[in-house]
Scaffold this motif. Structure first.
Motif, PDB file in Angstrom:
ATOM      1  N   VAL A 199       0.816  -1.229   0.139  1.00 14.05           N
ATOM      2  CA  VAL A 199      -0.004  -0.206  -0.105  1.00 14.05           C
ATOM      3  C   VAL A 199       0.799   1.252  -0.077  1.00 14.05           C
ATOM      4  CG1 VAL A 199      -1.658   1.400   1.607  1.00 14.05           C
ATOM      5  CG2 VAL A 199      -2.072  -0.996   0.989  1.00 14.05           C
ATOM      6  N   PHE A 200       2.004   1.144   0.742  1.00 16.53           N
ATOM      7  CA  PHE A 200       2.812   2.493   0.932  1.00 16.53           C
ATOM      8  C   PHE A 200       3.332   2.582  -0.357  1.00 16.53           C
ATOM      9  CE2 PHE A 200       1.990   2.127   5.511  1.00 16.53           C
ATOM     10  CZ  PHE A 200       1.816   3.675   5.870  1.00 16.53           C
ATOM     11  N   GLU A 201       4.105   1.421  -1.109  1.00 13.44           N
ATOM     12  CA  GLU A 201       4.810   1.602  -2.331  1.00 13.44           C
ATOM     13  C   GLU A 201       3.794   1.923  -3.417  1.00 13.44           C
ATOM     14  OE1 GLU A 201       7.883  -2.100  -1.412  1.00 13.44           O
ATOM     15  OE2 GLU A 201       5.864  -2.640  -2.428  1.00 13.44           O
ATOM     16  N   GLU A 202       2.553   1.626  -3.358  1.00 10.98           N
ATOM     17  CA  GLU A 202       1.656   2.037  -4.361  1.00 10.98           C
ATOM     18  C   GLU A 202       1.507   3.667  -4.183  1.00 10.98           C
ATOM     19  OE1 GLU A 202      -1.706  -0.316  -4.569  1.00 10.98           O
ATOM     20  OE2 GLU A 202      -0.505  -2.255  -4.685  1.00 10.98           O
ATOM     21  N   PHE A 203       1.226   3.847  -3.095  1.00  4.56           N
ATOM     22  CA  PHE A 203       1.086   5.531  -2.850  1.00  4.56           C
ATOM     23  C   PHE A 203       2.276   6.191  -3.122  1.00  4.56           C
ATOM     24  CE2 PHE A 203       0.951   9.124   0.336  1.00  4.56           C
ATOM     25  CZ  PHE A 203      -0.159   9.806  -0.320  1.00  4.56           C
ATOM     26  N   ALA A 204       3.529   5.696  -2.853  1.00  5.63           N
ATOM     27  CA  ALA A 204       4.505   6.584  -3.301  1.00  5.63           C
ATOM     28  C   ALA A 204       4.875   6.639  -4.813  1.00  5.63           C
ATOM     29  CB  ALA A 204       5.914   6.001  -2.790  1.00  5.63           C
ATOM     30  N   ALA A 205       4.367   5.557  -5.342  1.00  4.95           N
ATOM     31  CA  ALA A 205       4.432   5.509  -6.915  1.00  4.95           C
ATOM     32  C   ALA A 205       3.558   6.517  -7.440  1.00  4.95           C
ATOM     33  CB  ALA A 205       4.083   4.260  -7.665  1.00  4.95           C
ATOM     34  N   LYS A 206       2.025   6.834  -6.853  1.00  8.01           N
ATOM     35  CA  LYS A 206       1.290   7.766  -7.142  1.00  8.01           C
ATOM     36  C   LYS A 206       1.690   9.050  -6.878  1.00  8.01           C
ATOM     37  CE  LYS A 206      -2.479   4.467  -7.370  1.00  8.01           C
ATOM     38  NZ  LYS A 206      -3.936   4.485  -6.951  1.00  8.01           N
ATOM     39  N   LEU A 207       2.424   9.074  -5.726  1.00  5.38           N
ATOM     40  CA  LEU A 207       2.886  10.528  -5.434  1.00  5.38           C
ATOM     41  C   LEU A 207       4.020  11.006  -6.423  1.00  5.38           C
ATOM     42  CD1 LEU A 207       3.126  10.483  -1.499  1.00  5.38           C
ATOM     43  CD2 LEU A 207       1.827  12.330  -2.872  1.00  5.38           C
ATOM     44  N   GLY A 208       4.854  10.060  -6.787  1.00  6.42           N
ATOM     45  CA  GLY A 208       5.790  10.249  -7.676  1.00  6.42           C
ATOM     46  C   GLY A 208       5.439  10.659  -9.031  1.00  6.42           C
ATOM     47  N   THR A 209       4.207  10.094  -9.546  1.00  5.91           N
ATOM     48  CA  THR A 209       3.744  10.452 -10.886  1.00  5.91           C
ATOM     49  C   THR A 209       2.992  11.822 -10.759  1.00  5.91           C
ATOM     50  OG1 THR A 209       3.208   7.846 -11.319  1.00  5.91           O
ATOM     51  CG2 THR A 209       1.910   9.831 -12.632  1.00  5.91           C
ATOM     52  N   ALA A 210       2.478  11.988  -9.970  1.00 11.12           N
ATOM     53  CA  ALA A 210       1.581  13.325  -9.578  1.00 11.12           C
ATOM     54  C   ALA A 210       2.724  14.433  -9.477  1.00 11.12           C
ATOM     55  CB  ALA A 210       0.582  13.456  -8.456  1.00 11.12           C
ATOM     56  N   THR A 211       3.727  14.278  -8.709  1.00 10.37           N
ATOM     57  CA  THR A 211       4.630  15.198  -8.526  1.00 10.37           C
ATOM     58  C   THR A 211       5.609  15.419  -9.956  1.00 10.37           C
ATOM     59  OG1 THR A 211       4.936  14.233  -6.216  1.00 10.37           O
ATOM     60  CG2 THR A 211       6.827  15.810  -7.365  1.00 10.37           C
ATOM     61  N   THR A 212       5.526  14.618 -10.640  1.00  9.03           N
ATOM     62  CA  THR A 212       6.334  14.777 -11.991  1.00  9.03           C
ATOM     63  C   THR A 212       5.468  15.451 -12.881  1.00  9.03           C
ATOM     64  OG1 THR A 212       7.708  12.789 -11.700  1.00  9.03           O
ATOM     65  CG2 THR A 212       7.344  13.740 -13.944  1.00  9.03           C
ATOM     66  N   ASP A 213       3.896  15.229 -12.850  1.00 10.58           N
ATOM     67  CA  ASP A 213       3.169  15.938 -13.612  1.00 10.58           C
ATOM     68  C   ASP A 213       3.073  17.386 -13.271  1.00 10.58           C
ATOM     69  OD1 ASP A 213       2.641  13.483 -14.973  1.00 10.58           O
ATOM     70  OD2 ASP A 213       0.750  13.242 -13.911  1.00 10.58           O
ATOM     71  N   LEU A 214       3.233  17.511 -11.921  1.00 11.82           N
ATOM     72  CA  LEU A 214       3.168  18.938 -11.314  1.00 11.82           C
ATOM     73  C   LEU A 214       4.440  19.727 -11.778  1.00 11.82           C
ATOM     74  CD1 LEU A 214       1.582  20.951  -9.621  1.00 11.82           C
ATOM     75  CD2 LEU A 214       2.923  20.119  -7.694  1.00 11.82           C
ATOM     76  N   GLU A 215       5.456  19.041 -11.823  1.00 14.37           N
ATOM     77  CA  GLU A 215       6.603  19.802 -12.266  1.00 14.37           C
ATOM     78  C   GLU A 215       6.604  20.261 -13.542  1.00 14.37           C
ATOM     79  OE1 GLU A 215      10.503  17.797  -9.718  1.00 14.37           O
ATOM     80  OE2 GLU A 215       9.402  16.479 -11.204  1.00 14.37           O
ATOM     81  N   GLU A 216       5.882  19.461 -14.437  1.00 16.81           N
ATOM     82  CA  GLU A 216       5.857  19.753 -16.057  1.00 16.81           C
ATOM     83  C   GLU A 216       4.757  20.677 -16.081  1.00 16.81           C
ATOM     84  OE1 GLU A 216       4.893  15.959 -17.528  1.00 16.81           O
ATOM     85  OE2 GLU A 216       6.965  15.180 -17.166  1.00 16.81           O
ATOM     86  N   ILE A 217       4.189  21.354 -15.207  1.00 18.01           N
ATOM     87  CA  ILE A 217       3.203  22.362 -15.573  1.00 18.01           C
ATOM     88  C   ILE A 217       4.090  23.605 -15.376  1.00 18.01           C
ATOM     89  CG2 ILE A 217       1.211  23.780 -14.588  1.00 18.01           C
ATOM     90  CD1 ILE A 217       0.368  20.840 -13.653  1.00 18.01           C
ATOM     91  N   THR A 218       3.620  24.392 -16.259  1.00 16.44           N
ATOM     92  CA  THR A 218       4.567  25.704 -16.061  1.00 16.44           C
ATOM     93  C   THR A 218       3.750  26.862 -15.256  1.00 16.44           C
ATOM     94  OG1 THR A 218       5.597  25.405 -18.367  1.00 16.44           O
ATOM     95  CG2 THR A 218       5.547  27.838 -17.795  1.00 16.44           C
ATOM     96  N   ALA A 219       4.450  27.227 -14.374  1.00 15.05           N
ATOM     97  CA  ALA A 219       3.636  28.117 -13.303  1.00 15.05           C
ATOM     98  C   ALA A 219       3.621  29.541 -13.725  1.00 15.05           C
ATOM     99  CB  ALA A 219       4.133  27.949 -12.032  1.00 15.05           C
ATOM    100  N   PRO A 220       2.854  30.238 -13.642  1.00 16.07           N
ATOM    101  CA  PRO A 220       3.054  31.771 -13.596  1.00 16.07           C
ATOM    102  C   PRO A 220       4.299  32.197 -12.868  1.00 16.07           C
ATOM    103  CG  PRO A 220       0.685  31.407 -13.464  1.00 16.07           C
ATOM    104  CD  PRO A 220       1.366  30.197 -13.179  1.00 16.07           C
TER     105      PRO A 220
END
Length: 155
Positions: free
Chosen positions: A67-88
């Motif tokens: 469960v923790f490993e799956e959550f870490a993977a989802k956090l990793g994906t979401a964080t990478t997606d967030l990093e790819e968003i160009t912020a104002p």
């Protein structure tokens, strides 16, 4: 019979709620697009939080660690997606803070999975309690950062 606590669900919901706090400001399309993109990423993360809450109180160390490993993977994906968003420009540093906080929570979840595997069933309760503390701390930091972003986007 030992009663399972919904505390992890509550802590993770707090993190998700903080992440979903960006509001559209209505003054520019760029800012509104940014808010929409960030909220899309965080809503994906929120859907994974429900799964974590129901599985983190498992009696089997392998199940709890997974469960923790799956959550870490989802956090990793979401964080990478967030990093790819160009912020104002005026909130780029704040977005970076959120990314750092999410990476810290990802690292915590990964470490907790390893700790559960090493410590067995006896480690689950302590690891979950430790994770709750860290998730709550990070959630508070993210919430504060979201407040700053909202102020700058609306100001």
């Amino acid at each position: 019979m030992k009663r399972k606590t919904p505390m992890l669900v509550l802590a993770l919901a707090l993190v998700a709620a903080a992440s979903l706090g960006l509001v559209a400001c209505g003054d520019t399309a760029e800012k509104n697009d940014y808010v929409d993109e960030v909220n899309k990423v965080t809503s994906t993360l929120q859907s994974g939080l429900t799964e974590v809450g129901s599985g983190a109180t498992a009696n089997s160390p392998d199940q709890a660690a997974a469960v923790f490993e799956e959550f870490a993977a989802k956090l990793g994906t979401a964080t990478t997606d967030l990093e790819e968003i160009t912020a104002p420009e005026d909130v780029a540093d704040l977005q970076d803070e959120i990314v750092q906080n999410l990476r810290a929570l990802e690292d915590e979840a990964t470490g907790d999975a390893e700790e559960i595997r090493r410590g067995g069933a006896a480690a689950i309760a302590g690891v979950v309690a430790q994770f709750l503390t860290e998730a709550n701390r990070i959630g508070i930091e993210i919430d504060s950062t979201i407040g700053e972003i909202n102020s700058k986007l609306q100001g």
